[in-house]
Design a protein around this motif. Structure first.
Motif, mmCIF file in Angstrom:
data_model
loop_
_atom_site.group_PDB
_atom_site.id
_atom_site.type_symbol
_atom_site.label_atom_id
_atom_site.label_comp_id
_atom_site.label_asym_id
_atom_site.label_seq_id
_atom_site.Cartn_x
_atom_site.Cartn_y
_atom_site.Cartn_z
ATOM 1 N N GLU A 52 0.812 -1.222 0.000
ATOM 2 C CA GLU A 52 0.000 0.000 0.000
ATOM 3 C C GLU A 52 0.841 1.266 0.000
ATOM 4 O O GLU A 52 0.338 2.346 0.306
ATOM 5 C CB GLU A 52 -0.931 -0.003 1.221
ATOM 6 C CG GLU A 52 -1.929 -1.152 1.202
ATOM 7 C CD GLU A 52 -2.797 -1.171 2.442
ATOM 8 O OE1 GLU A 52 -2.900 -0.132 3.121
ATOM 9 O OE2 GLU A 52 -3.362 -2.231 2.744
ATOM 10 N N ARG A 53 2.116 1.150 -0.370
ATOM 11 C CA ARG A 53 2.949 2.343 -0.443
ATOM 12 C C ARG A 53 3.769 2.312 -1.740
ATOM 13 O O ARG A 53 4.065 1.249 -2.288
ATOM 14 C CB ARG A 53 3.870 2.443 0.762
ATOM 15 C CG ARG A 53 4.915 1.362 0.850
ATOM 16 C CD ARG A 53 5.812 1.565 2.064
ATOM 17 N NE ARG A 53 6.741 0.462 2.206
ATOM 18 C CZ ARG A 53 6.954 -0.216 3.329
ATOM 19 N NH1 ARG A 53 6.281 0.088 4.420
ATOM 20 N NH2 ARG A 53 7.823 -1.212 3.360
ATOM 21 N N PRO A 54 4.162 3.479 -2.236
ATOM 22 C CA PRO A 54 4.942 3.533 -3.473
ATOM 23 C C PRO A 54 6.406 3.225 -3.239
ATOM 24 O O PRO A 54 6.881 3.207 -2.098
ATOM 25 C CB PRO A 54 4.771 4.998 -3.891
ATOM 26 C CG PRO A 54 4.648 5.733 -2.596
ATOM 27 C CD PRO A 54 3.863 4.808 -1.689
ATOM 28 N N ARG A 55 7.108 2.975 -4.313
ATOM 29 C CA ARG A 55 8.566 2.965 -4.259
ATOM 30 C C ARG A 55 9.027 4.422 -4.280
ATOM 31 O O ARG A 55 8.493 5.240 -5.030
ATOM 32 C CB ARG A 55 9.153 2.209 -5.448
ATOM 33 C CG ARG A 55 8.818 0.722 -5.461
ATOM 34 C CD ARG A 55 9.331 0.057 -6.738
ATOM 35 N NE ARG A 55 8.633 0.554 -7.922
ATOM 36 C CZ ARG A 55 9.227 1.063 -8.988
ATOM 37 N NH1 ARG A 55 10.553 1.168 -9.028
ATOM 38 N NH2 ARG A 55 8.528 1.470 -10.027
ATOM 39 N N VAL A 56 10.001 4.749 -3.463
ATOM 40 C CA VAL A 56 10.460 6.133 -3.332
ATOM 41 C C VAL A 56 11.889 6.252 -3.842
ATOM 42 O O VAL A 56 12.745 5.422 -3.503
ATOM 43 C CB VAL A 56 10.385 6.604 -1.873
ATOM 44 C CG1 VAL A 56 11.062 7.969 -1.704
ATOM 45 C CG2 VAL A 56 8.929 6.680 -1.409
ATOM 46 N N ARG A 57 12.108 7.257 -4.659
ATOM 47 C CA ARG A 57 13.459 7.524 -5.155
ATOM 48 C C ARG A 57 13.852 8.943 -4.758
ATOM 49 O O ARG A 57 13.170 9.909 -5.114
ATOM 50 C CB ARG A 57 13.518 7.377 -6.671
ATOM 51 C CG ARG A 57 14.863 7.736 -7.293
ATOM 52 C CD ARG A 57 15.023 7.115 -8.653
ATOM 53 N NE ARG A 57 15.103 5.659 -8.543
ATOM 54 C CZ ARG A 57 14.958 4.832 -9.575
ATOM 55 N NH1 ARG A 57 14.710 5.312 -10.774
ATOM 56 N NH2 ARG A 57 15.055 3.538 -9.401
ATOM 57 N N LEU A 58 14.920 9.070 -3.996
ATOM 58 C CA LEU A 58 15.403 10.380 -3.581
ATOM 59 C C LEU A 58 16.118 11.063 -4.733
ATOM 60 O O LEU A 58 16.951 10.465 -5.420
ATOM 61 C CB LEU A 58 16.363 10.243 -2.400
ATOM 62 C CG LEU A 58 15.816 9.590 -1.126
ATOM 63 C CD1 LEU A 58 16.905 9.542 -0.063
ATOM 64 C CD2 LEU A 58 14.589 10.313 -0.612
ATOM 65 N N THR A 59 15.806 12.342 -4.937
ATOM 66 C CA THR A 59 16.440 13.134 -5.982
ATOM 67 C C THR A 59 16.875 14.473 -5.403
ATOM 68 O O THR A 59 16.557 14.813 -4.263
ATOM 69 C CB THR A 59 15.469 13.378 -7.155
ATOM 70 O OG1 THR A 59 14.371 14.176 -6.692
ATOM 71 C CG2 THR A 59 14.919 12.066 -7.693
ATOM 72 N N SER A 60 17.608 15.226 -6.204
ATOM 73 C CA SER A 60 18.044 16.584 -5.811
ATOM 74 C C SER A 60 18.726 16.578 -4.452
ATOM 75 O O SER A 60 18.445 17.409 -3.589
ATOM 76 C CB SER A 60 16.843 17.541 -5.796
ATOM 77 O OG SER A 60 16.181 17.542 -7.025
ATOM 78 N N THR A 61 19.643 15.654 -4.280
ATOM 79 C CA THR A 61 20.293 15.480 -2.974
ATOM 80 C C THR A 61 21.641 16.185 -2.870
ATOM 81 O O THR A 61 22.333 16.049 -1.861
ATOM 82 C CB THR A 61 20.514 13.977 -2.693
ATOM 83 O OG1 THR A 61 21.387 13.437 -3.701
ATOM 84 C CG2 THR A 61 19.210 13.214 -2.703
ATOM 85 N N LEU A 62 22.034 16.952 -3.892
ATOM 86 C CA LEU A 62 23.391 17.501 -3.906
ATOM 87 C C LEU A 62 23.653 18.444 -2.742
ATOM 88 O O LEU A 62 24.773 18.535 -2.255
ATOM 89 C CB LEU A 62 23.628 18.234 -5.229
ATOM 90 C CG LEU A 62 23.655 17.357 -6.483
ATOM 91 C CD1 LEU A 62 24.012 18.187 -7.700
ATOM 92 C CD2 LEU A 62 24.630 16.211 -6.331
#
Length: 402
Positions: free
Chosen positions: A44-54
């Protein structure tokens, strides 16, 4: 497969790491998104991808990657190697956006949804916007005319889009209705909930680590002008003789980009009030240490002139600590237990209520109050997870504004 046909566990959610050392509220918002999603069953939850982490500290990114449903965009893995790869990534990203006339990052090209998006991105249907508050309307003196106009144009464009827009409080929704007539966005109010005992465990004992006195009042806010340290310092001055043992511990960045010399003026105010020896300034401390300071405080003080949804209030709730709160609509909406409210423009009223609360308070931690708080907040956080999942489903059904 069409986005509207995907189940939530098939959706890839890009989460840009907003915030940082000079805006810890944005960083905490991202944490609370992931903490809420972590309460949900995997299906019941999405896969999460972290971005803009610089711009994020490695420790922050690594902490978020500890969740098994979170990963890091491959480009970010490359960009984090050293300064040269960061430069290359920024250059390539800029060139691709310019060539394709895109306003969003190439990091999002394979994402189904992106949340939270704080800048208007025309031409993309997957952005789920977040407006934390409308501070520039109510405290215009803290913004240049150029910055006020920029924020107003950005927010107007977001609100006039058909994308999903997330607000943090009913108070913010009422502000939106009062000041923005052209509303087309699909608006949702999502109130995050904090459970720092589990999410930021391992902090150092504050009396040993920072040499803090046995009893103190804690102000966890960074030194931005709207955080209103001024009223707290003036109230302390009034209590110089009536409560000579009362002292403040303050953490947070001293950088205020909008008001030149703001921190220096606060230091001068402390000297004027004769209280500079009763305020301990620790600067930015690790999140886990901050929580331990809060656990040990006799009182939490939140004198802010404006908030979207206060992390300070949610942390105090979760730790079972008493809190003195400015009587903002959003603070009344948060309604934490053991709260005493005051007019943030009135140091006399604050001094009276602070003196009374100080005389009746004891240093923490309070194991019994904390255990009860955890039980209540766990339920609140699970509810926040379900509500966020419903917002993501709604965004997927409508193509996030397509």
């Amino acid at each position: 497969m069409k986005l509207s046909e995907k189940t939530l566990d098939q959706i890839l959610l890009a989460v840009p790491l907003i915030g940082g050392q000079n805006w810890l509220g944005g960083e905490n918002y991202i944490r609370n998104i992931l903490y809420a999603l972590a309460t949900l069953p995997p299906a019941e939850r999405p896969r999460v991808r972290l971005t803009s982490t610089l711009g994020a500290e490695d420790s922050v990114v690594d902490g978020l990657l500890s969740f098994d449903f979170v990963d890091l965009h491959p480009m970010m893995k490359f960009a984090r190697i050293n300064a040269a790869t960061r430069f290359v990534f920024r250059a390539v990203n800029w060139l691709v956006r310019r060539a394709l006339r895109r306003s969003d990052s190439i990091e999002y090209h394979d994402a189904d949804l992106v949340f939270p998006v704080i800048n208007f991105t025309p031409g993309t249907s997957r952005s789920i916007y977040w407006i934390g508050d409308f501070q520039e309307i109510f405290l215009p003196e803290l913004f240049t005319e150029e910055l006020r106009d920029s924020r107003n144009r950005k927010n107007s464009a977001i609100i006039a889009s058909t994308n999903v827009l997330v607000l943090s409080s009913q108070a913010a929704l009422e502000d939106l209705k009062a000041h923005f007539p052209d509303v087309r966005a699909n608006i949702h109010v999502w109130r995050f909930s904090s459970l720092p005992q589990k999410q930021a465990a391992g902090g150092r004992e504050p009396h040993e680590a920072y040499g803090l006195p046995k009893k103190f009042v804690y102000i966890p806010n960074q030194f931005w002008a709207h955080k209103n340290h001024e009223v707290a310092f003036r109230a302390l001055g009034r209590l110089r003789d009536r409560a000579p043992d009362l002292c403040y511990v303050c953490t947070g960045s001293t950088y205020e980009h909008r008001v030149k010399g703001h921190f220096e003026k606060l230091r001068a105010l402390l000297q004027e009030e004769g209280c500079e020896d009763r305020v301990i300034l620790l600067g930015i401390v690790p999140r886990a240490d901050q929580i331990e300071i809060m656990r040990h405080a006799a009182l939490i003080l939140q004198p802010s002139l404006f908030e979207g949804w206060s992390t300070v209030v949610e942390d105090a709730r979760a730790l079972g600590r008493p809190i003195l709160l400015s009587n903002l609509p959003v603070h009344l909406e948060q309604d934490p237990p053991r709260a005493v409210y005051f007019n943030p423009e009135d140091p006399v009223e604050l001094a009276e209520k602070l003196e009374r609360a100080w005389s009746q308070s004891e240093s923490g931690p309070d194991a019994e109050a904390e255990a009860e708080a955890v039980r209540v907040v766990e339920a609140r956080q699970s509810q926040a997870g379900r509500e966020l999942a419903n917002i993501l489903r709604e965004a997927a059904r409508q193509g996030a504004g397509a």
